[in-house]
Design a protein around this motif. Structure first.
Motif, PDB file in Angstrom:
ATOM      1  N   ILE A  99       0.835  -1.205   0.000  1.00  0.00           N
ATOM      2  CA  ILE A  99       0.000   0.000   0.000  1.00  0.00           C
ATOM      3  C   ILE A  99       0.871   1.258   0.000  1.00  0.00           C
ATOM      4  CG2 ILE A  99      -1.631   1.364   1.370  1.00  0.00           C
ATOM      5  CD1 ILE A  99      -2.838  -1.361   2.270  1.00  0.00           C
ATOM      6  N   LEU A 100       1.825   1.317   0.914  1.00  0.00           N
ATOM      7  CA  LEU A 100       2.668   2.508   0.981  1.00  0.00           C
ATOM      8  C   LEU A 100       3.539   2.649  -0.259  1.00  0.00           C
ATOM      9  CD1 LEU A 100       3.914   3.011   4.649  1.00  0.00           C
ATOM     10  CD2 LEU A 100       2.218   4.301   3.364  1.00  0.00           C
ATOM     11  N   GLY A 101       4.052   1.521  -0.765  1.00  0.00           N
ATOM     12  CA  GLY A 101       4.856   1.566  -1.980  1.00  0.00           C
ATOM     13  C   GLY A 101       4.046   2.051  -3.169  1.00  0.00           C
ATOM     14  N   SER A 102       2.810   1.560  -3.299  1.00  0.00           N
ATOM     15  CA  SER A 102       1.945   1.979  -4.404  1.00  0.00           C
ATOM     16  C   SER A 102       1.606   3.457  -4.305  1.00  0.00           C
ATOM     17  CB  SER A 102       0.659   1.148  -4.411  1.00  0.00           C
ATOM     18  OG  SER A 102       0.945  -0.218  -4.592  1.00  0.00           O
ATOM     19  N   TYR A 103       1.339   3.910  -3.074  1.00  0.00           N
ATOM     20  CA  TYR A 103       1.020   5.325  -2.907  1.00  0.00           C
ATOM     21  C   TYR A 103       2.223   6.201  -3.228  1.00  0.00           C
ATOM     22  CZ  TYR A 103       0.401   9.827  -0.667  1.00  0.00           C
ATOM     23  OH  TYR A 103       0.368  11.172  -0.434  1.00  0.00           O
ATOM     24  N   TRP A 104       3.387   5.832  -2.712  1.00  0.00           N
ATOM     25  CA  TRP A 104       4.563   6.690  -2.863  1.00  0.00           C
ATOM     26  C   TRP A 104       5.058   6.725  -4.313  1.00  0.00           C
ATOM     27  CZ3 TRP A 104       5.895  10.189   0.455  1.00  0.00           C
ATOM     28  CH2 TRP A 104       7.111  10.847   0.318  1.00  0.00           C
ATOM     29  N   LEU A 105       4.957   5.589  -4.997  1.00  0.00           N
ATOM     30  CA  LEU A 105       5.475   5.518  -6.362  1.00  0.00           C
ATOM     31  C   LEU A 105       4.482   6.004  -7.405  1.00  0.00           C
ATOM     32  CD1 LEU A 105       7.261   2.025  -6.192  1.00  0.00           C
ATOM     33  CD2 LEU A 105       8.337   4.293  -6.140  1.00  0.00           C
ATOM     34  N   VAL A 106       3.181   5.798  -7.142  1.00  0.00           N
ATOM     35  CA  VAL A 106       2.170   6.113  -8.158  1.00  0.00           C
ATOM     36  C   VAL A 106       1.060   7.010  -7.617  1.00  0.00           C
ATOM     37  CG1 VAL A 106       0.480   5.157  -9.786  1.00  0.00           C
ATOM     38  CG2 VAL A 106       2.609   3.916  -9.338  1.00  0.00           C
ATOM     39  N   GLY A 107       0.488   6.609  -6.492  1.00  0.00           N
ATOM     40  CA  GLY A 107      -0.724   7.254  -5.999  1.00  0.00           C
ATOM     41  C   GLY A 107      -0.605   8.739  -5.769  1.00  0.00           C
ATOM     42  N   ARG A 108       0.476   9.174  -5.185  1.00  0.00           N
ATOM     43  CA  ARG A 108       0.600  10.598  -4.859  1.00  0.00           C
ATOM     44  C   ARG A 108       0.711  11.472  -6.099  1.00  0.00           C
ATOM     45  NH1 ARG A 108       6.526  12.203  -3.035  1.00  0.00           N
ATOM     46  NH2 ARG A 108       7.793  10.679  -4.169  1.00  0.00           N
ATOM     47  N   TYR A 109       1.050  10.871  -7.221  1.00  0.00           N
ATOM     48  CA  TYR A 109       1.113  11.621  -8.469  1.00  0.00           C
ATOM     49  C   TYR A 109      -0.204  11.572  -9.236  1.00  0.00           C
ATOM     50  CZ  TYR A 109       6.095  11.238  -7.482  1.00  0.00           C
ATOM     51  OH  TYR A 109       7.332  11.296  -6.878  1.00  0.00           O
ATOM     52  N   ARG A 110      -0.972  10.513  -9.006  1.00  0.00           N
ATOM     53  CA  ARG A 110      -2.232  10.328  -9.733  1.00  0.00           C
ATOM     54  C   ARG A 110      -3.432  10.933  -9.017  1.00  0.00           C
ATOM     55  NH1 ARG A 110      -1.924   8.552 -15.079  1.00  0.00           N
ATOM     56  NH2 ARG A 110      -0.190   7.073 -15.272  1.00  0.00           N
ATOM     57  N   LEU A 111      -3.375  10.987  -7.695  1.00  0.00           N
ATOM     58  CA  LEU A 111      -4.500  11.502  -6.915  1.00  0.00           C
ATOM     59  C   LEU A 111      -4.586  13.020  -7.038  1.00  0.00           C
ATOM     60  CD1 LEU A 111      -4.091   9.366  -3.679  1.00  0.00           C
ATOM     61  CD2 LEU A 111      -5.965   9.188  -5.324  1.00  0.00           C
ATOM     62  N   ASN A 112      -5.816  13.510  -7.066  1.00  0.00           N
ATOM     63  CA  ASN A 112      -6.049  14.960  -7.078  1.00  0.00           C
ATOM     64  C   ASN A 112      -6.096  15.429  -5.624  1.00  0.00           C
ATOM     65  OD1 ASN A 112      -6.979  17.579  -7.317  1.00  0.00           O
ATOM     66  ND2 ASN A 112      -8.406  17.111  -8.961  1.00  0.00           N
ATOM     67  N   ILE A 113      -4.927  15.691  -5.052  1.00  0.00           N
ATOM     68  CA  ILE A 113      -4.826  15.987  -3.627  1.00  0.00           C
ATOM     69  C   ILE A 113      -5.593  17.250  -3.232  1.00  0.00           C
ATOM     70  CG2 ILE A 113      -3.206  16.601  -1.779  1.00  0.00           C
ATOM     71  CD1 ILE A 113      -1.292  14.546  -2.910  1.00  0.00           C
ATOM     72  N   PRO A 114      -5.520  18.349  -3.989  1.00  0.00           N
ATOM     73  CA  PRO A 114      -6.322  19.533  -3.617  1.00  0.00           C
ATOM     74  C   PRO A 114      -7.819  19.229  -3.556  1.00  0.00           C
ATOM     75  CG  PRO A 114      -4.641  20.147  -5.194  1.00  0.00           C
ATOM     76  CD  PRO A 114      -4.631  18.654  -5.128  1.00  0.00           C
ATOM     77  N   ASP A 115      -8.316  18.408  -4.485  1.00  0.00           N
ATOM     78  CA  ASP A 115      -9.740  18.062  -4.489  1.00  0.00           C
ATOM     79  C   ASP A 115     -10.092  17.211  -3.273  1.00  0.00           C
ATOM     80  OD1 ASP A 115     -12.388  17.879  -5.913  1.00  0.00           O
ATOM     81  OD2 ASP A 115     -11.889  15.744  -5.827  1.00  0.00           O
ATOM     82  N   ILE A 116      -9.212  16.279  -2.924  1.00  0.00           N
ATOM     83  CA  ILE A 116      -9.456  15.443  -1.746  1.00  0.00           C
ATOM     84  C   ILE A 116      -9.500  16.297  -0.490  1.00  0.00           C
ATOM     85  CG2 ILE A 116      -8.495  13.620  -0.286  1.00  0.00           C
ATOM     86  CD1 ILE A 116      -7.364  12.335  -2.814  1.00  0.00           C
ATOM     87  N   ARG A 117      -8.567  17.241  -0.378  1.00  0.00           N
ATOM     88  CA  ARG A 117      -8.548  18.131   0.789  1.00  0.00           C
ATOM     89  C   ARG A 117      -9.816  18.973   0.848  1.00  0.00           C
ATOM     90  NH1 ARG A 117      -2.233  20.224   0.539  1.00  0.00           N
ATOM     91  NH2 ARG A 117      -1.298  18.329   1.437  1.00  0.00           N
ATOM     92  N   ALA A 118     -10.309  19.411  -0.314  1.00  0.00           N
ATOM     93  CA  ALA A 118     -11.532  20.217  -0.349  1.00  0.00           C
ATOM     94  C   ALA A 118     -12.726  19.399   0.122  1.00  0.00           C
ATOM     95  CB  ALA A 118     -11.772  20.746  -1.762  1.00  0.00           C
ATOM     96  N   ARG A 119     -12.777  18.134  -0.307  1.00  0.00           N
ATOM     97  CA  ARG A 119     -13.888  17.264   0.108  1.00  0.00           C
ATOM     98  C   ARG A 119     -13.842  16.995   1.607  1.00  0.00           C
ATOM     99  NH1 ARG A 119     -16.633  14.265  -3.857  1.00  0.00           N
ATOM    100  NH2 ARG A 119     -15.966  14.727  -5.986  1.00  0.00           N
TER     101      ARG A 119
END
Length: 234
Positions: A92-112
């Motif tokens: 999970i952490l490897g997938s997030y660090w290598l791919v997820g953090r670049y693919r996720l719309n972090i500003p939108d998640i924070r807004a939600r």
């Protein structure tokens, strides 16, 4: 005096009713908190759904099944649970660090999350700690102790592993779709949740204990919370 067939039919009908009264509840809570009424109302409904998921199996066991409450948390399978947990944590952490953090719309998640009123750091850490230590145990008690057992009454135990994992995945699909605007991440995440559900149900089937699935579920949720803290708090 009831025949064996009558008793089997009664038990099957009870299991159908039990599944109808519990499987959709988490999906209702997820829909209300993220889509239908994000904010205090949606969160209130989600909390009520969570309370129902906690008390309904107990009430059913006591009043309908009329059996004593039994949970087996023996050390059988503990090593398997720890190994699975380490594998899931790293994946999970490897997938997030290598791919997820670049693919996720972090500003939108924070807004939600801000819309839901869950953006206070202390609240984020408190909620994450609860999810990791308590909610993972509650989910094992609901999905692997209660739902899997009733699925096994309606189908074989082997099929119950897959069907209960499918039920477990439903509300996760809603949550993933609510926070991910990339459908590929939703599909991959849903498959990962389903595979985890299958592994945890197999642990419950093989060891007749919640400990292996709880240990690995706890590790998986810890990895998810670390990723969430990074997303929400930077």
């Amino acid at each position: 005096m009831k025949s064996t067939q009558d008793i089997d039919r009664l038990n099957r009908n009870r299991s159908i009713l039990a599944l109808l009264l519990i499987v959709p509840i988490t999906s209702i809570g997820a829909l209300c908190s993220t889509v239908i009424a994000p904010g205090a109302i949606g969160q209130g409904i989600a909390i009520c759904c969570g309370i129902w998921m906690l008390i309904f199996p107990l009430l059913w066991q006591i009043s309908i099944e009329r059996q004593p409450l039994r949970w087996k948390l023996s050390l059988d399978g503990a090593i398997v649970g720890i190994l699975l947990g380490v594998l899931m944590f790293g994946s999970i952490l490897g997938s997030y660090w290598l791919v997820g953090r670049y693919r996720l719309n972090i500003p939108d998640i924070r807004a939600r999350v801000n819309q839901m009123g869950m953006n206070i750091p202390l609240m984020v850490f408190g909620f994450g700690t609860f999810q990791t230590l308590v909610n993972s145990l509650i989910e094992e008690y609901v999905w692997r102790w209660f739902v899997f057992r009733h699925c096994a009454r309606l189908w074989t135990q082997t099929r119950a592993v897959w069907i209960s994992a499918g039920f477990f995945t439903l509300h996760h699909i809603i949550l993933l779709a609510a926070y991910c605007d990339d459908w590929r991440l939703v599909v991959i995440g849903s498959i990962a949740v389903f595979v985890a559900g299958v592994l945890w149900a197999r642990c419950a089937k093989i060891y007749n204990s919640l400990l292996p699935s709880y240990l690995s579920h706890l590790a998986a949720d810890l990895a998810l919370q670390i990723a969430s803290w990074h997303i929400l708090l930077g």
